[in-house]
Design a protein around this motif. Structure first.
Motif, PDB file in Angstrom:
ATOM      1  N   LEU A  12       0.849  -1.195   0.000  1.00  0.00           N
ATOM      2  CA  LEU A  12       0.000   0.000   0.000  1.00  0.00           C
ATOM      3  C   LEU A  12       0.884   1.245   0.000  1.00  0.00           C
ATOM      4  CD1 LEU A  12      -2.671  -1.005   2.672  1.00  0.00           C
ATOM      5  CD2 LEU A  12      -3.062  -0.736   0.223  1.00  0.00           C
ATOM      6  N   PRO A  13       0.434   2.333  -0.609  1.00  0.00           N
ATOM      7  CA  PRO A  13       1.232   3.570  -0.573  1.00  0.00           C
ATOM      8  C   PRO A  13       1.495   4.019   0.869  1.00  0.00           C
ATOM      9  CG  PRO A  13      -0.684   3.803  -2.031  1.00  0.00           C
ATOM     10  CD  PRO A  13      -0.830   2.488  -1.320  1.00  0.00           C
ATOM     11  N   GLY A  14       2.599   4.676   1.087  1.00  0.00           N
ATOM     12  CA  GLY A  14       2.961   5.129   2.420  1.00  0.00           C
ATOM     13  C   GLY A  14       1.972   6.102   3.029  1.00  0.00           C
ATOM     14  N   ASP A  15       1.226   6.801   2.174  1.00  0.00           N
ATOM     15  CA  ASP A  15       0.267   7.778   2.682  1.00  0.00           C
ATOM     16  C   ASP A  15      -1.155   7.216   2.778  1.00  0.00           C
ATOM     17  OD1 ASP A  15      -0.243   7.595  -0.032  1.00  0.00           O
ATOM     18  OD2 ASP A  15      -0.276   9.758  -0.376  1.00  0.00           O
ATOM     19  N   TRP A  16      -1.313   5.901   2.556  1.00  0.00           N
ATOM     20  CA  TRP A  16      -2.633   5.276   2.694  1.00  0.00           C
ATOM     21  C   TRP A  16      -3.058   5.342   4.157  1.00  0.00           C
ATOM     22  CZ3 TRP A  16      -4.498   1.059   5.485  1.00  0.00           C
ATOM     23  CH2 TRP A  16      -5.769   0.631   5.145  1.00  0.00           C
ATOM     24  N   VAL A  17      -4.349   5.621   4.384  1.00  0.00           N
ATOM     25  CA  VAL A  17      -4.877   5.683   5.749  1.00  0.00           C
ATOM     26  C   VAL A  17      -6.123   4.817   5.860  1.00  0.00           C
ATOM     27  CG1 VAL A  17      -3.954   7.986   6.244  1.00  0.00           C
ATOM     28  CG2 VAL A  17      -6.246   7.759   5.263  1.00  0.00           C
ATOM     29  N   CYS A  18      -6.458   4.453   7.075  1.00  0.00           N
ATOM     30  CA  CYS A  18      -7.653   3.667   7.362  1.00  0.00           C
ATOM     31  C   CYS A  18      -8.871   4.410   6.800  1.00  0.00           C
ATOM     32  CB  CYS A  18      -7.809   3.477   8.867  1.00  0.00           C
ATOM     33  SG  CYS A  18      -9.331   2.624   9.342  1.00  0.00           S
ATOM     34  N   PRO A  19      -9.707   3.722   6.009  1.00  0.00           N
ATOM     35  CA  PRO A  19     -10.870   4.401   5.435  1.00  0.00           C
ATOM     36  C   PRO A  19     -11.954   4.736   6.456  1.00  0.00           C
ATOM     37  CG  PRO A  19     -10.883   2.081   4.846  1.00  0.00           C
ATOM     38  CD  PRO A  19      -9.581   2.349   5.548  1.00  0.00           C
ATOM     39  N   ILE A  20     -11.872   4.179   7.650  1.00  0.00           N
ATOM     40  CA  ILE A  20     -12.867   4.448   8.685  1.00  0.00           C
ATOM     41  C   ILE A  20     -12.441   5.610   9.586  1.00  0.00           C
ATOM     42  CG2 ILE A  20     -14.160   3.478  10.648  1.00  0.00           C
ATOM     43  CD1 ILE A  20     -14.853   2.188   7.929  1.00  0.00           C
ATOM     44  N   CYS A  21     -11.223   5.526  10.140  1.00  0.00           N
ATOM     45  CA  CYS A  21     -10.823   6.523  11.147  1.00  0.00           C
ATOM     46  C   CYS A  21      -9.654   7.408  10.724  1.00  0.00           C
ATOM     47  CB  CYS A  21     -10.512   5.831  12.469  1.00  0.00           C
ATOM     48  SG  CYS A  21      -8.977   4.874  12.454  1.00  0.00           S
ATOM     49  N   GLY A  22      -9.006   7.104   9.606  1.00  0.00           N
ATOM     50  CA  GLY A  22      -7.904   7.932   9.134  1.00  0.00           C
ATOM     51  C   GLY A  22      -6.554   7.621   9.750  1.00  0.00           C
ATOM     52  N   ALA A  23      -6.455   6.518  10.502  1.00  0.00           N
ATOM     53  CA  ALA A  23      -5.174   6.132  11.105  1.00  0.00           C
ATOM     54  C   ALA A  23      -4.191   5.712  10.012  1.00  0.00           C
ATOM     55  CB  ALA A  23      -5.375   4.992  12.095  1.00  0.00           C
ATOM     56  N   GLY A  24      -2.911   5.950  10.255  1.00  0.00           N
ATOM     57  CA  GLY A  24      -1.878   5.591   9.287  1.00  0.00           C
ATOM     58  C   GLY A  24      -1.518   4.110   9.348  1.00  0.00           C
ATOM     59  N   LYS A  25      -0.684   3.694   8.408  1.00  0.00           N
ATOM     60  CA  LYS A  25      -0.280   2.288   8.342  1.00  0.00           C
ATOM     61  C   LYS A  25       0.408   1.814   9.622  1.00  0.00           C
ATOM     62  CE  LYS A  25       1.504   0.542   4.596  1.00  0.00           C
ATOM     63  NZ  LYS A  25       2.375   0.363   3.420  1.00  0.00           N
ATOM     64  N   ASP A  26       1.058   2.735  10.334  1.00  0.00           N
ATOM     65  CA  ASP A  26       1.758   2.368  11.575  1.00  0.00           C
ATOM     66  C   ASP A  26       0.790   1.905  12.662  1.00  0.00           C
ATOM     67  OD1 ASP A  26       4.144   3.013  10.381  1.00  0.00           O
ATOM     68  OD2 ASP A  26       4.349   4.948  11.392  1.00  0.00           O
ATOM     69  N   ASP A  27      -0.487   2.227  12.505  1.00  0.00           N
ATOM     70  CA  ASP A  27      -1.486   1.851  13.501  1.00  0.00           C
ATOM     71  C   ASP A  27      -2.180   0.532  13.176  1.00  0.00           C
ATOM     72  OD1 ASP A  27      -1.242   4.091  15.272  1.00  0.00           O
ATOM     73  OD2 ASP A  27      -2.229   5.312  13.757  1.00  0.00           O
ATOM     74  N   PHE A  28      -1.612  -0.231  12.230  1.00  0.00           N
ATOM     75  CA  PHE A  28      -2.173  -1.531  11.868  1.00  0.00           C
ATOM     76  C   PHE A  28      -1.254  -2.643  12.339  1.00  0.00           C
ATOM     77  CE2 PHE A  28      -4.776   1.055   9.252  1.00  0.00           C
ATOM     78  CZ  PHE A  28      -5.850   0.294   8.822  1.00  0.00           C
ATOM     79  N   GLU A  29      -1.880  -3.775  12.716  1.00  0.00           N
ATOM     80  CA  GLU A  29      -1.131  -4.965  13.112  1.00  0.00           C
ATOM     81  C   GLU A  29      -1.645  -6.148  12.318  1.00  0.00           C
ATOM     82  OE1 GLU A  29      -1.735  -5.440  17.304  1.00  0.00           O
ATOM     83  OE2 GLU A  29      -0.355  -3.831  17.817  1.00  0.00           O
ATOM     84  N   LYS A  30      -0.736  -7.108  12.051  1.00  0.00           N
ATOM     85  CA  LYS A  30      -1.152  -8.303  11.339  1.00  0.00           C
ATOM     86  C   LYS A  30      -2.177  -9.066  12.149  1.00  0.00           C
ATOM     87  CE  LYS A  30       2.119 -10.837   9.555  1.00  0.00           C
ATOM     88  NZ  LYS A  30       3.077 -11.940   9.244  1.00  0.00           N
ATOM     89  N   GLU A  31      -3.264  -9.463  11.493  1.00  0.00           N
ATOM     90  CA  GLU A  31      -4.319 -10.220  12.189  1.00  0.00           C
ATOM     91  C   GLU A  31      -3.813 -11.631  12.413  1.00  0.00           C
ATOM     92  OE1 GLU A  31      -9.018 -10.240  11.689  1.00  0.00           O
ATOM     93  OE2 GLU A  31      -8.013 -11.290  10.068  1.00  0.00           O
ATOM     94  N   GLU A  32      -3.984 -12.117  13.612  1.00  0.00           N
ATOM     95  CA  GLU A  32      -3.528 -13.473  13.964  1.00  0.00           C
ATOM     96  C   GLU A  32      -4.563 -14.495  13.577  1.00  0.00           C
ATOM     97  OE1 GLU A  32      -0.501 -14.222  15.225  1.00  0.00           O
ATOM     98  OE2 GLU A  32       0.024 -12.119  15.100  1.00  0.00           O
TER      99      GLU A  32
END
Length: 53
Positions: free
Chosen positions: A33-53
């Protein structure tokens, strides 16, 4: 492909679906994903995502 969950709002990025509203086609891995992609719901950046277990 791995799914990633937003730690802020719980949105799950599923690479099999992509993010059509942001112009992300199905099949795009989270890592690609592009570095500037954000969560479509809350606008959080990629750094605020974790791999789903």
């Amino acid at each position: 492909m791995d799914k990633y969950v937003c730690t802020v709002c719980g949105y799950i990025y599923d690479p099999e679906q992509g993010d059509p509203e942001a112009g992300i086609e199905p099949g795009v891995k989270f890592e690609d994903l592009p570095g500037d992609w954000v969560c479509p719901i809350c606008g959080a950046g990629k750094d605020d995502f974790e791999k789903e277990e």
